[in-house]
Structure formats: C-alpha cells, structure tokens
Design an enzyme around this catalytic site. Structure first.
Site, PDB file in Angstrom:
ATOM      1  N   LYS A 120       0.823  -1.225   0.000  1.00  0.00           N
ATOM      2  CA  LYS A 120       0.000   0.000   0.000  1.00  0.00           C
ATOM      3  C   LYS A 120       0.851   1.265   0.000  1.00  0.00           C
ATOM      4  O   LYS A 120       0.636   2.165  -0.800  1.00  0.00           O
ATOM      5  CB  LYS A 120      -0.916   0.060   1.234  1.00  0.00           C
ATOM      6  CG  LYS A 120      -1.941  -1.021   1.345  1.00  0.00           C
ATOM      7  CD  LYS A 120      -2.810  -0.846   2.586  1.00  0.00           C
ATOM      8  CE  LYS A 120      -2.105  -0.998   3.909  1.00  0.00           C
ATOM      9  NZ  LYS A 120      -1.514  -2.299   4.195  1.00  0.00           N
ATOM     10  N   ASN A 143      -3.415   6.150   5.653  1.00  0.00           N
ATOM     11  CA  ASN A 143      -2.691   5.239   6.560  1.00  0.00           C
ATOM     12  C   ASN A 143      -1.173   5.413   6.463  1.00  0.00           C
ATOM     13  O   ASN A 143      -0.428   5.103   7.378  1.00  0.00           O
ATOM     14  CB  ASN A 143      -3.083   3.791   6.234  1.00  0.00           C
ATOM     15  CG  ASN A 143      -2.561   2.793   7.255  1.00  0.00           C
ATOM     16  OD1 ASN A 143      -2.888   2.858   8.430  1.00  0.00           O
ATOM     17  ND2 ASN A 143      -1.707   1.881   6.802  1.00  0.00           N
ATOM     18  N   HIS A 188      -3.562  -9.048  10.722  1.00  0.00           N
ATOM     19  CA  HIS A 188      -4.435  -8.446  11.733  1.00  0.00           C
ATOM     20  C   HIS A 188      -5.441  -9.422  12.348  1.00  0.00           C
ATOM     21  O   HIS A 188      -6.564  -9.035  12.675  1.00  0.00           O
ATOM     22  CB  HIS A 188      -5.204  -7.255  11.123  1.00  0.00           C
ATOM     23  CG  HIS A 188      -4.310  -6.150  10.649  1.00  0.00           C
ATOM     24  ND1 HIS A 188      -3.399  -5.531  11.476  1.00  0.00           N
ATOM     25  CD2 HIS A 188      -4.161  -5.571   9.436  1.00  0.00           C
ATOM     26  CE1 HIS A 188      -2.741  -4.602  10.789  1.00  0.00           C
ATOM     27  NE2 HIS A 188      -3.180  -4.615   9.540  1.00  0.00           N
TER      28      HIS A 188
END
Ligand code: UMA
Ligand code: ADP
Length: 456
Positions: A120, A143, A188
C-alpha cells in the site's frame, strides 16, 4: 449525522495522530469536541499539543456519560468497533463513523484509494510522485501517515490515499474514483475473528463505487477478485502471470499496457525497485495515471527512478561481507515471504514482535530454504520458535541490541542480515519506524565499534 458541526457534541476516540487532526477539524467548524483515550495522560506523547487543542480531554478510559450526550462519535483506526462504549453507542442509535468518511465528505477532486495487505505505502507513494511530476496539486497520505482529514480545505485536486482495513470498517458513503486492491493475505488476526472478516473489511473499498468509477485489481490474487465481485465500477486488471488483451501485464522483463487499441511497453530492467512484488506495485500505480491521461514518459520517468521507502528492504550497508537490510515494515507473514524471496541464502533473519496470531505456516519452507539462523525477539518469539523448530538454527534476544550483536556473530560473507519481523512493533516500540530506526542505530553502532565480531 449532523449536516453542520456547529455547536454539535462530537466525541472522538483515540488521541493519536488521527484523533488530534479530527479535533482540529471539528474545532475549526465550531463543534464542541471531546477527545477520549483509554491511555492516561502520562502515557500519551506530546501532551502539550493535546492540551493546546482546547477540547475536553477524557483520558485513562472512555467515560460513558460523555458518549450519552454526543451527537456523533468519530473513531481512530486503531480503535476496535467492539469495545463496550461503542456497543452502547450503537444500541442507542448514535452515529459512529471513521475519520476517512468524515474527510471524504468535504473533499472535491479525483481520489485514488489504495488498499491491500502489502504494498500500500509503496503504491500510494508512487501514485503521489507521478501526480506531482505531472504537475498536479496532490495530497498523499491516509494510513501512510498524514490523516486524510488534514487534506480538507487545502485546495488539492488529487488525492493518493492509502487505506487500511481498519479505516475501511468505518466508512459509510466513501466513494473514491479509483479503488486499487493489491493483494489479500493473512494479517491483523488479533483484531478480526477470521480471514473472512478481514477480507470483508478490505472489500468495502468497492462498496459505494458506481458506473464510471474504476476498480484496479490484481488478477493473480483470487481473494482480490472475490472482494470485487459485486462492484458496479469498471474493472481494470493487472497480472504478472497472464498476458492481458486489455490491462497491464508483466511479460518477461517488460510491462505491457494494452488499452483501447494502443500498446505501451515499459522495460522493467530500468526500475531501481527490486523484486517481483515491486513490479506488481509499479503496475498498480501506473494504471490510474495512464487512464487519467498522464503521459507515459512522465509516469515511467518517475517510477523507474524511485528507490523505495525507508524500512522496506532498505539496504543499510555491509559488514564482514554480509548485507544488512531493514525491513521493519514487514509486519505480516506474507511480506516476510516476499522479502526473503528477494535474497540469496544464507540469511540471518531477525523476526518477532507483537503477535498478530496469524498462520505462520507459509513461512516454514522459505525459512528452511534461506535462513541459516533465526533470531527471535518480542512477544511472538515463543510461538515462532515452536513453528520453525527443525527448519533452522533458532536463537532468542531480549532486545534489539542483543539481536543485532548476535546476528553479526552469526552472519557470513556473501550472506545477509534481515530485520523482517512478520509482526507489529507495539510490544517494544511506538511503531515500525521506531523499530527500524533502532535496528539501523544498532547496526551503525556496531560498525563504529570496529571489526571485532565478539565485541571484545
Ligand atoms: N485507543 C483508545 N481506545 C481503544 C484503542 C485505542 O483510546 O480502544 C487509543 C490509543 O490509546 C492511542 C490512540 O487510540 O492513543 C491511537 O489511535 P490509532 O491506533 O488509530 O493511531 P493514530 O496515531 O491515529 O494512527 C492511525 C493509524 N494507526 C493504526 O491504524 C493502528 C496509522 O497507521 C495512520 O498512519 C494514521 O492513523 C493516519 O491515518 C499506522 C498503522 O500501523 C501506520 N496502520 C496499520 C498497518 O499499516 O498495518 C493498519
Ligand atoms: P504496506 O503499506 O501495505 O505495509 P509497503 O509498501 O510498506 O506495504 O511494504 C511493506 C512490505 O511488504 C515490504 O517490505 C515488502 O516486504 C512487502 N511488499 C510490498 N509490496 C508487496 C506486494 N505487492 N506483495 C507482497 N508483498 C509486498
């Protein structure tokens, strides 16, 4: 959901960078703002900055009465949606939104939103760099570091926005012009009950797209395709395995862009970024820009000179013939697999950190093949040691200094030392940057200490 925020009671959860930016945003709009954080004041960084926000501070917990009086609750990405105070808010029908939704409602221009388990930040930065080289006034963040709400009122026409699954959990109408999904591998699982819930959060990037919007998809990843099944947006694919008639493909050492009867070829050998995964990142970054009419030479001229971000396979230097790499951003198992794939054996791997409770099995074979010594740090060390037992020589270290000194003794000429933890950093550090900086500092201290490996 209030139409205007003037005089509304807004409660923000999380006094990190997102919460502070939200506080400034709502204060500037005349709202009555409370900032709630479960950490006590003494554990929060830059308390002075927090006090200067002139908002009600609710620290060391989330006081229910404050929420009962709220018109809107806005949460930071690191705040799980199932904490008791939010369950109560939902039961009472109180709107709970995230920062990205709040920001998006205020922004005009073209937005390229990027998500995925890995790549990302690299793709978002590449998109931002190309936009700037093309002469556009572009915001680059999310982010990646700067909260999107900081872009409001700054007159940007373009936005390159990195989005995490956490941020996507709390959108409502958020609708970027381009939604890029790079890949989905396990991550996660300390926050999500299972992989399906993690994938569902990622898939929300497509939720509000309409005809005319574009979904940019990695054709080689079945979970990416699954996530985009029901989107109304046009789909544009890239692949490093299939040669596409329409879309972007990696064919030997060329990237091929075929679109509406035209074909452009980019020579991969010109890229300074290393690794197949980075070639995929480059494809994902080029597509929205080329579709928007950015000249191919501008886009390629930018990406080919890009050397990568710090803490991602960053070459720190050489010692006793071994190359030392800082991959502190390798915070999940999929990224460690990719980083190891780019190195020849023998590797001394420093891994471990806060355990995300994911499946470690995809790393077993790469460790057996490439890693001569595994140095484990942090809370996940115990579990990792069990899973990788028998694959390699396993050591423990109490802190980064010990890990670095041990890795130095275990390294050999022609090999590498790699910090790629496969875990988040929060058991020992504030973030992955701090961890990477500590590793780099210990490496540089080692170099300055001279050539003796045993430290005597
Ligand atoms: N907190 C509470 N109650 C809770 C949980 C947390 O009050 O129940 C408080 C914590 O005590 C802390 C605050 O919330 O003080 C922190 O909020 P946050 O974790 O959302 O951190 P921010 O500083 O706002 O940073 C966030 C992102 N962090 C996370 O998603 C964990 C940053 O991504 C992002 O750069 C920033 O917003 C701006 O958008 C970092 C990250 O680690 C890089 N992201 C994860 C990743 O990339 O894997 C998703
Ligand atoms: P993110 O922002 O998603 O964490 P980064 O661009 O910061 O991604 O890269 C983090 C790490 O992920 C890199 O060091 C590399 O090991 C791995 N990585 C980067 N791009 C990819 C990709 N496209 N596929 C798989 N792994 C990748």
């Amino acid at each position: 959901m209030p139409k205007t925020y003037r005089d509304k009671h807004i409660v923000i959860i999380g006094a990190g960078s997102t919460g502070r930016s939200l506080a400034r945003f709502f204060r500037a709009r005349g709202a009555r703002v409370a900032l709630s954080d479960n950490r006590p004041a003494e554990q929060l960084p830059n308390l002075d900055e927090l006090q200067a926000l002139r908002v009600t501070l609710d620290l060391g917990g989330h006081t229910p009465a404050l929420f009962a009086a709220a018109d809107l609750v806005v949460i930071s990405p690191g705040v799980p949606l199932d904490i008791p105070v939010l369950q109560t808010c939902r039961r009472q029908g109180l709107p709970v939104l995230g920062e990205v939704e709040i920001a998006w409602r205020e922004l005009a221009g073209t937005m390229i939103a990027i998500t995925g388990t890995n790549g990302k930040s690299t793709v978002t930065t590449l998109v931002g760099e190309i936009l700037k080289a093309w002469g556009k006034k572009a915001f680059v963040g999310g982010n990646l570091g700067t909260p999107l709400v900081d872009a409001v009122g700054k007159g940007y026409d373009w936005y390159a926005v990195e989005l995490s699954s956490f941020q996507l959990e709390t959108i409502e109408a958020f609708r970027p012009n381009y939604a890029v999904l790079l890949n989905v591998t396990e991550d996660h699982l300390d926050r999500y009950p299972d992989m399906a819930s993690y994938l569902a959060a990622k898939a929300r990037i497509f939720e509000n797209l309409l005809d005319g919007d574009v979904a940019i998809l990695n054709l080689d990843d079945p979970l990416v395709l699954q996530a985009a099944t029901s989107t109304r947006a046009s789909k544009v694919y890239y692949s490093s395995q299939t040669v596409l008639d329409a879309g972007m493909s990696l064919v030997d050492d060329r990237i091929l862009w075929r679109w509406q009867d035209s074909e452009v070829i980019f020579p991969v050998t010109e890229l300074r970024l290393r690794g197949r995964h980075n070639q995929e990142n480059v494809m994902a970054a080029l597509i929205p820009l080329l579709l928007e009419g950015c000249p191919a030479e501008v886009a390629w001229g930018t990406v080919k000179n890009f050397t990568g971000l710090p803490h991602r396979m960053e070459l720190l230097g050489e010692r006793h013939g071994a190359c030392w790499y800082n991959d502190s951003k390798g915070t999940n198992i999929g990224s460690v697999v990719k980083s190891l794939a780019g190195l020849d054996k023998p590797v001394v791997l420093i891994a471990g950190g806060k355990d995300k409770h994911g499946d470690l099995s995809s790393l077993v074979v790469p460790i057996g093949e490439k890693v001569a010594h595994l140095v484990l740090i942090g809370a996940a060390a115990e579990r990792m040691a069990k899973v990788f037992a028998g694959q390699t020589d396993i050591h423990r270290a109490d802190n980064m200094r010990d890990a670095v000194q041990l890795a130095d003794r275990l390294s050999c000429p022609g090999g590498s030392v790699l910090l790629s933890p496969g875990c988040s950093s929060f058991d020992m550090y504030r973030n992955y940057e701090e961890r990477g900086a500590d590793f780099a500092a210990e490496f540089s201290a080692l170099k300055q200490s001279g050539n003796c490996r045993n430290g005597n």
